[in-house]
Scaffold this motif. Structure first.
Motif, mmCIF file in Angstrom:
data_model
loop_
_atom_site.group_PDB
_atom_site.id
_atom_site.type_symbol
_atom_site.label_atom_id
_atom_site.label_comp_id
_atom_site.label_asym_id
_atom_site.label_seq_id
_atom_site.Cartn_x
_atom_site.Cartn_y
_atom_site.Cartn_z
ATOM 1 N N LEU A 1 66.825 47.522 14.788
ATOM 2 C CA LEU A 1 67.001 48.306 16.002
ATOM 3 C C LEU A 1 66.197 49.594 15.873
ATOM 4 O O LEU A 1 66.087 50.164 14.778
ATOM 5 N N ASP A 2 65.649 50.070 16.989
ATOM 6 C CA ASP A 2 64.909 51.333 16.977
ATOM 7 C C ASP A 2 65.853 52.517 16.814
ATOM 8 O O ASP A 2 65.564 53.457 16.074
ATOM 9 N N GLU B 1 68.748 59.677 10.363
ATOM 10 C CA GLU B 1 68.892 60.915 11.117
ATOM 11 C C GLU B 1 69.985 60.701 12.164
ATOM 12 O O GLU B 1 70.151 59.594 12.687
ATOM 13 N N PHE B 2 70.732 61.770 12.455
ATOM 14 C CA PHE B 2 71.782 61.666 13.475
ATOM 15 C C PHE B 2 71.694 62.868 14.396
ATOM 16 O O PHE B 2 71.696 64.009 13.950
ATOM 17 N N LYS C 1 65.849 56.204 12.130
ATOM 18 C CA LYS C 1 65.257 56.440 10.812
ATOM 19 C C LYS C 1 64.342 57.650 10.826
ATOM 20 O O LYS C 1 64.439 58.526 9.975
ATOM 21 N N ASP C 2 63.415 57.689 11.761
ATOM 22 C CA ASP C 2 62.443 58.781 11.841
ATOM 23 C C ASP C 2 61.835 58.765 13.237
ATOM 24 O O ASP C 2 61.247 57.759 13.638
ATOM 25 N N LYS C 3 61.964 59.862 13.961
ATOM 26 C CA LYS C 3 61.455 59.892 15.336
ATOM 27 C C LYS C 3 59.953 59.697 15.416
ATOM 28 O O LYS C 3 59.440 59.203 16.422
ATOM 29 N N THR C 4 59.243 60.067 14.351
ATOM 30 C CA THR C 4 57.786 59.951 14.401
ATOM 31 C C THR C 4 57.345 58.490 14.450
ATOM 32 O O THR C 4 56.215 58.199 14.833
ATOM 33 N N PHE C 5 58.241 57.564 14.066
ATOM 34 C CA PHE C 5 57.898 56.150 14.079
ATOM 35 C C PHE C 5 58.426 55.436 15.321
ATOM 36 O O PHE C 5 58.183 54.239 15.486
ATOM 37 N N LEU C 6 59.136 56.144 16.181
ATOM 38 C CA LEU C 6 59.651 55.527 17.392
ATOM 39 C C LEU C 6 58.555 55.438 18.449
ATOM 40 O O LEU C 6 57.726 56.337 18.580
ATOM 41 N N ALA D 1 58.239 54.494 24.564
ATOM 42 C CA ALA D 1 59.271 53.986 25.468
ATOM 43 C C ALA D 1 60.663 54.276 24.919
ATOM 44 O O ALA D 1 61.576 54.639 25.673
ATOM 45 N N ALA D 2 60.847 54.110 23.610
ATOM 46 C CA ALA D 2 62.143 54.400 22.992
ATOM 47 C C ALA D 2 62.489 55.878 23.137
ATOM 48 O O ALA D 2 63.636 56.241 23.449
ATOM 49 N N LEU D 3 61.499 56.745 22.931
ATOM 50 C CA LEU D 3 61.741 58.189 23.082
ATOM 51 C C LEU D 3 62.072 58.536 24.528
ATOM 52 O O LEU D 3 62.937 59.388 24.784
#
Length: 298
Positions: free
Chosen positions: A143-144, A158-159, A273-278, A281-283
């Motif tokens: 899951l993203d 990360e939370f 896990k890490d926003k830089t890898f999202l 569209a997910a962001l």
């Protein structure tokens, strides 16, 4: 053999226009550049692609075949470029996320529907599960991101807190306690209390709330669905421990009352896990969930 895509594009223009000079004008190249690119392409392939007839050029048999294949390739490359651009802008791509209930149905359903209407080319998958299973699937990359309670530190996720939810008591409107504005834990003495399964975060919060009470003055029945809890209470069987959602109440039949002497609270947010890898569209979806009015605490 190395084949320059720019040379293929130049070749296609020369065939379509039937003239090197016209191709140079369309592509905004110097005539010598067009000639050089065609010569290099012919050298790479080891065949003549054109027969010169004065200022005009005639395509050879090999050139006609290459032209057909080049059209397919250039169209495919154009599609690839557009798709990559759309993914970068968040208008295409895939989003896989999970959410716990009843957050999913009570807060996120309208957000997801609006997101899908505005971005129909994004492939979206929404899973429903418990906080632990969602956090595990985010950790493994299945899951993203997840909308769940704070994950265990062992998951190294990360939370980002989104909202706080409080537990209350769901009752049939005919229950004597339904007339009260709030309910003390001691008021539940002698009653049958419907609670979620042990792996549910709402069950965990409830057990922490009543853990100091010995002996427990009420009996519990585990029910794995908030919907089933609703239905059982509607049939005037027991009372339920549920989040304070107006959407879970049913006009004329069910009400939810807060606790008077306890404050069972759970923080719900984004786990990733890490926003830089999202992906974009997910962001965008995460931002929509954060900003949509109906996703705010009630």
């Amino acid at each position: 053999m190395t084949m320059d895509l720019r040379a293929l594009k130049t070749f296609e223009a020369c065939v379509r226009l039937g003239h090197f000079l016209k191709a140079a004008e369309e592509l905004q190249y110097a005539p010598s550049t067009v000639t050089l690119q065609i010569q290099r392409l012919e050298a790479d392939l080891g065949v003549s692609l054109f027969v010169r007839d004065g200022k005009r050029v005639i395509v050879t048999e090999a050139g006609r075949w290459l032209h057909r294949e080049a059209l397919v390739l250039l169209k495919s490359i154009g599609s690839i470029r557009q798709t990559v651009s759309d993914i970068g802008a968040g208008d295409k791509g895939t989003v896989r996320f999970g959410s716990i209930e009843p957050v999913a149905s009570q807060r996120l359903a309208s957000v997801i529907a609006d997101f899908c209407r505005n971005r129909p080319n994004v492939e979206l998958t929404m899973e429903i599960g418990g906080s632990r299973s969602i956090a595990e699937r985010v950790r493994t990359g299945e899951l993203d991101f997840g909308v769940c309670s704070t994950p265990s530190a062992n998951y190294r996720l990360e939370f980002e807190p989104l909202l706080e939810e409080r537990l209350g008591v769901m009752l049939n409107v005919n229950h004597p306690l339904a007339e009260r504005a709030s309910i003390a834990v001691s008021d539940l003495a002698g009653l049958t209390v419907l609670v979620k399964e042990p792996t549910c975060i709402y069950r965990e919060i409830w057990e922490r709330t009543v853990g100091t009470i010995e002996p427990t003055p009420f009996s519990c029945i585990e029910v794995g669905s908030f919907f089933v809890i609703q239905q059982m209470i509607q049939e005037e069987f027991g009372v339920g421990i549920v989040p304070l959602y107006q959407g879970l109440e049913q006009s004329g039949s069910l009400v939810i009352r807060p606790f008077a002497d306890r404050n069972p609270v759970v923080t719900i947010g984004f786990a990733y896990k890490d926003k830089t890898f999202l992906g974009k569209a997910a962001l965008r979806l995460m931002n929509a969930i954060k900003s949509f009015p109906e996703s705010l605490p009630l």
